[in-house]
Write a protein that holds these residues in place. Structure first.
Motif, short mmCIF file in Angstrom:
data_model
loop_
_atom_site.label_atom_id
_atom_site.label_comp_id
_atom_site.label_asym_id
_atom_site.label_seq_id
_atom_site.Cartn_x
_atom_site.Cartn_y
_atom_site.Cartn_z
N ALA A 17 28.89 48.09 41.13
CA ALA A 17 29.83 48.30 40.01
C ALA A 17 30.56 49.62 40.19
O ALA A 17 31.70 49.78 39.75
CB ALA A 17 29.07 48.28 38.69
N ARG A 18 29.91 50.59 40.84
CA ARG A 18 30.59 51.87 41.08
C ARG A 18 31.77 51.68 42.04
O ARG A 18 32.70 52.47 42.06
CB ARG A 18 29.60 52.90 41.65
CG ARG A 18 28.71 53.49 40.56
CD ARG A 18 28.04 54.78 41.04
NE ARG A 18 27.01 54.50 42.04
CZ ARG A 18 25.75 54.20 41.76
NH1 ARG A 18 25.35 54.15 40.51
NH2 ARG A 18 24.89 53.96 42.72
N ILE A 19 31.74 50.63 42.83
CA ILE A 19 32.85 50.37 43.76
C ILE A 19 33.92 49.50 43.11
O ILE A 19 35.10 49.83 43.14
CB ILE A 19 32.34 49.68 45.05
CG1 ILE A 19 31.31 50.57 45.75
CG2 ILE A 19 33.51 49.37 45.98
CD1 ILE A 19 30.63 49.91 46.94
N VAL A 20 33.49 48.38 42.53
CA VAL A 20 34.48 47.39 42.07
C VAL A 20 34.65 47.37 40.55
O VAL A 20 35.42 46.56 40.02
CB VAL A 20 34.11 45.96 42.54
CG1 VAL A 20 34.19 45.86 44.04
CG2 VAL A 20 32.74 45.55 42.03
N GLY A 21 33.95 48.25 39.85
CA GLY A 21 34.01 48.24 38.40
C GLY A 21 33.06 47.20 37.84
O GLY A 21 32.75 46.21 38.52
N ALA A 22 32.62 47.41 36.60
CA ALA A 22 31.63 46.50 36.02
C ALA A 22 32.17 45.07 35.96
O ALA A 22 31.43 44.10 36.16
CB ALA A 22 31.24 46.98 34.63
N GLU A 23 33.46 44.94 35.71
CA GLU A 23 34.04 43.60 35.59
C GLU A 23 34.11 42.88 36.93
O GLU A 23 34.30 41.67 36.96
CB GLU A 23 35.45 43.68 35.00
CG GLU A 23 35.44 43.89 33.51
CD GLU A 23 36.82 43.70 32.92
OE1 GLU A 23 37.80 43.65 33.70
OE2 GLU A 23 36.91 43.60 31.68
N GLY A 24 33.98 43.64 37.99
CA GLY A 24 34.07 43.04 39.32
C GLY A 24 32.74 42.57 39.87
O GLY A 24 32.64 42.16 41.02
N VAL A 25 31.69 42.67 39.05
CA VAL A 25 30.36 42.23 39.49
C VAL A 25 29.91 41.06 38.63
O VAL A 25 29.86 41.16 37.41
CB VAL A 25 29.32 43.37 39.34
CG1 VAL A 25 27.96 42.91 39.83
CG2 VAL A 25 29.77 44.61 40.10
#
Lengths: 489, 403
Positions: A17-25
């Motif tokens: 999530a630190r890479i893609v944001g919480a919405e990206g996981v």
């Protein structure tokens, strides 16, 4: 039973999530389920996490984190693949490209376009249609399948016959290698550094890295097109006509065969009309695009389609209909391209095979396909690229019954064996994925396969990037395979 | 209704629905796609995953049924959604949503709400939105349209009355859009039909869409009883018409003959000659466009009829809307239950509307009407939203619409 390898999802969700944001996981039982297969549902394996990166750099960071923590990963576009290429075979991550949907640059003068790999095939063409250009590869799934997926599978389509598969239309790629480096091969202009390697990347089914952007070639849209739908009272008359058309010196831009197994579904789905007693139809298109293959003037195109129609009539065709305008042509193509999707009207599941044979052997091959289906007691319909001998026998069945799954796998293997016996190939355009792993040895010797393995190693030394695909007997894959097949239901 | 096992078995995972689905294109997530949702419902139905794991993804579904238009296999997604939501509601009732449905579909409660709401500002109150959606509100409180000041229809060119029809007044429609009903009645009279007035209730569409199937069936049966005989039943609200045309699936054989009588206003006006009547109308000059309500375009396959009527308006400057049949995000009570996604979709819709340069937007459903009108107000009121019936009536007599 859930198959999960590598990390437990929750432990790593925060890290990614630190890479893609919480919405990206995406995580949890629903995500593990929804991403456990693509359009090939015989084999299923769940990911631990699904990630939706927004840039090449995020993909790079993800791959670097996977390297660091030894997590396998598999790229996925729209998930319309027909050989299980997007199956996360050893669990780990599914890296979806569906947030990479920007068209980045259009260069009309140089007839090239740079786009992110999650853009659908059709949107590439739509973006330059008003300029009289398009991206020529047109897989039947083009309204949904992505540029990245098309590159991974070296996708074909009906117009491959004249315009070729995806590979010659890719000028450059930006990819994240399994060593987490961003690599640029080729570019807007043909012949740039690395462009000779693009041929290796296109069709490597995501096993050599993740392509995130590409430069594609734009092709002039033909100004004159004629499309005919021709009905035959038997499949054999249709298949015999196919080789006669090409032998007669005309190469249409598309030459498709649709058999009785699917006509009823196409009528229900698309209002496709055909006379009573039709057992097979040919969909033939001629145009003035490309260079010197078919007629170049409207009159020549009309004359080509007339000659083909006459040949069909001599061979017993009971009805010839030439589309009167663009709208009618579009309707015919919709029925053809979305045709396999209509098979849910026949059964809950379909496996679309993809062998290739010399087109002169079509008549005996189709006889064989029907015999195999009867022997294995599964339903079959054929809707395929007859002009280039690329078969698509679609076996339909109920995937909730493990015995039927076994019979379908058996029937597919028999068909592919026959293709190779006739001097053909294990796959035309759908890829090997996990579906045809076992069948690779039918076509390639051990030496051939060892060479392919070595070529792969140049890019992909580890076992994390889309493991267990294309090449059989990969380390740590064999025992896991038992878990994939037909187990989900 | 057919069982879920049968309904979901027709999906062969081809994925042709993906790009048609607004929540998939907004979120890029398979979990928010038709194919993903069907797979999840099938998996839960077969006990492979828990129903609770499916819930958030069905909550986020608009129910727009664009996937049905895209599906070559004829998967009845709308039915799958309604049955699966009903299952979830029975596992764990959503009281806040039940309350919302009740107040929206009961005219007396809705009127009370409108009055009370005015005291609370224009937006839906924050605590209420939090309770329903867990998010801040996006939708404004509903506001009732004022009645139009129409002069009685007279004149030599008015045709003789040739028949009667029933008109669905609807629960929210009659409170929020009385002028749409006025325009509807006038258009019907212009082609020689009058309305047989009967006491009637809610059709149950909102309940069905939200998986309150027992409530929906009760309302459906009552409506069937309220409109006996064989008169055509004219509906000017897409969501209601769509459900009423599917009453057989909802309530069985007693719904079949009724469903066959249900006709959208645009179908009826076109079939009975409004186009010809329009040739004598003064017409309209403002550039205009048309937004397909999902339950017309996808639910009832009605696309050409409203357009044909609108294009028959004298002097019309009709401009086709990009992504015209993509959901605006209103979707019944969706803009209350999923404010953030609904906001993304209305902005996307409004961008397309602005790109046409139209001054008027017509649509055939109260939910879309209110939601697009809110966006228009927020964007500086350069665009007016009208029901298709209002637009057509305006072509005959513009004065009541300019006041």
């Amino acid at each position: 039973m859930r198959t999960r390898f590598g990390p437990q999802g929750a432990d790593y969700a925060e890290k990614f999530a630190r890479i893609v944001g919480a919405e990206g996981v995406l995580s949890g039982p629903a995500a593990e389920r929804a991403y456990d297969c693509d359009a090939y549902s015989v084999d299923r394996s769940s990911p631990a996490l699904v990630l939706l990166p927004r840039s090449t750099n995020e993909v790079r960071e993800i791959v670097a984190a996977c390297l660091e923590s030894n997590i396998p990963y598999t790229a996925r576009g729209a998930g319309t693949g027909l050989s299980g290429g997007a199956l996360p075979a050893l669990g780990g991550l599914v890296i979806s490209t569906k947030k990479l949907t920007q068209i980045l640059e259009i260069d009309l003068a140089n007839r090239a376009m740079r786009a992110q790999c999650g853009v659908t095939n059709k949107k590439l063409s739509d973006a330059v249609r008003q300029d009289g250009l398009h991206f020529a590869p047109d897989p039947s799934s083009q309204t949904v399948s992505t540029l990245g997926g098309n590159i991974g599978e070296n996708a074909g389509g009906p117009h491959t016959l004249k315009y070729g598969v995806t590979a010659p239309h890719v000028l450059g790629v930006t990819m994240v290698t399994p060593e987490a480096e961003v690599l640029e091969l080729g570019g807007k202009v043909a012949g740039l550094a690395g462009s000779e390697l693009i041929g290796l990347i296109v069709g490597s089914e995501g096993t050599l890295g993740i392509v995130t952007e590409a430069w594609v070639r734009l092709t002039v849209v033909p100004t004159h097109v004629e499309t005919a739908l021709i009905a035959f009272p038997s499949v054999r008359q249709a298949t015999e006509t196919v080789s006669e058309i090409i032998a007669g010196g005309i190469i249409p831009c598309a030459l498709e065969l649709i058999d009785h197994g699917i006509l009823g579904a196409l009528r229900a789905a698309f209002n496709l009309q055909y006379p009573e007693g039709t057992q097979a139809m040919l969909l033939v298109e001629c145009d003035n695009g490309g260079q010197g293959v078919a007629g170049t003037t409207a009159d020549e195109v009309r004359s080509d389609i007339r000659r083909i129609s006459e040949l069909c009539e001599r061979n017993g065709a009971i009805h010839v209909r030439v589309a009167k305008d663009e709208a009618e042509r579009a309707k015919l193509w919709e029925a053809r391209k979305k045709g396999v999707g209509a098979m849910g009207r026949l059964a809950p599941s379909v496996v679309t095979h993809d062998g290739v044979i010399p087109r002169s052997r079509l008549p005996e091959m189709l006889d064989f396909v029907y015999a195999v289906a009867a022997k294995h007691n599964v339903g079959v319909a054929n809707i395929f690229h007859a002009g280039d001998g690329n078969l698509h026998p679609c076996f339909y069945f109920d995937d909730r019954d493990p015995q039927q799954v076994e019979r379908v796998v058996g029937a597919g293997e028999a068909v592919i064996r026959k293709c190779i016996e006739l001097g053909g190939s294990v796959s035309g355009e759908h890829g090997i994925g996990v579906e045809k792993l076992d069948l690779m040895a039918l076509m390639f010797t051990e030496d051939d396969l060892a060479l392919q393995q070595r070529a792969k190693t140049v890019f992909n030394r580890g076992e994390l990037c889309n493991p267990c695909k294309v090449l059989p007997n990969q380390k740590s894959c064999v025992e896991h395979r038992k878990r994939w097949r037909g187990v989900a239901w | 209704m057919k069982p879920l096992a049968e309904l979901t078995s027709h999906c062969i995972r081809c994925g042709f629905c993906l790009e048609a689905c607004p929540t998939f294109t907004e979120t890029a997530s398979e979990l928010e796609s038709p194919r993903g949702r069907i797979y999840l419902v099938r998996s839960a139905d077969e006990g492979k995953i828990q129903w609770e794991d499916v819930r958030p993804h069905l909550d986020r579904c608009l129910g727009c049924r664009a996937c049905e238009t895209a599906c070559p296999s004829g998967v009845e997604y709308g039915a799958i959604l309604e049955i699966a939501r009903d299952r979830l509601n029975r596992l764990r009732p959503n009281l806040a949503r039940k309350f919302l449905l009740k107040t929206t579909t009961t005219p007396v409660l809705l009127r009370f709400n409108l009055a009370a709401g005015r005291l609370l500002g224009s937006k839906v109150p924050e605590p209420f939105s939090r309770m329903i959606s867990g998010q801040s509100p996006e939708a404004n409180q509903p506001k009732a349209q004022s009645m139009g000041n129409f002069s009685p229809l007279t004149g030599e060119d008015l045709p003789d009355v040739r028949g009667e029809i029933y008109l669905l007044e609807g629960c929210a429609m009659r409170v929020l859009y009385p002028r749409v009903h006025q325009a509807t009645r006038r258009l019907l009279r212009r082609i020689g039909f009058t309305v047989r007035e009967v006491p009637q209730g809610c059709c149950g569409a909102m309940h069905a869409h939200n998986g309150e199937l027992a409530d929906a069936r009760g309302k459906a049966r009552a409506l069937v009883a309220a409109m006996p005989g064989d008169l055509p039943i004219i509906v000017n609200s897409a969501g209601c018409g769509s459900t009423m045309k599917e009453y057989e699936s909802l309530i069985g054989p007693e719904g079949e003959a009724f469903a066959a009588r249900v006709t959208d206003l645009s179908e009826f006006l076109l079939a009975y000659g409004l186009k010809e009547r329009l040739t004598d109308a003064p017409g309209l000059r403002e550039p205009l466009t048309y937004h397909d309500a999902c339950h017309l375009a996808h639910g009832q396959k009605i696309r050409s009829q409203p357009r044909e009527l609108i294009r028959a308006i004298p002097n019309v400057d009709y401009r086709e809307l990009g992504e015209a049949d993509t959901c605006c995000g209103s979707a019944g009570i969706y803009n209350l239950t999923q404010p953030a996604l609904a906001r993304q979709l209305i902005e996307r819709k409004y961008r397309h509307i602005q790109a046409t340069g139209a001054a008027l937007v017509a649509t055939g459903n109260p939910g879309c009407h209110a939601w697009i009108a809110q966006a228009a107000a927020e964007h500086g009121q350069t665009v007016r939203v009208l029901h298709t019936a209002e637009l057509l009536e305006m072509a005959f007599d513009a004065a009541p619409f300019t006041a």
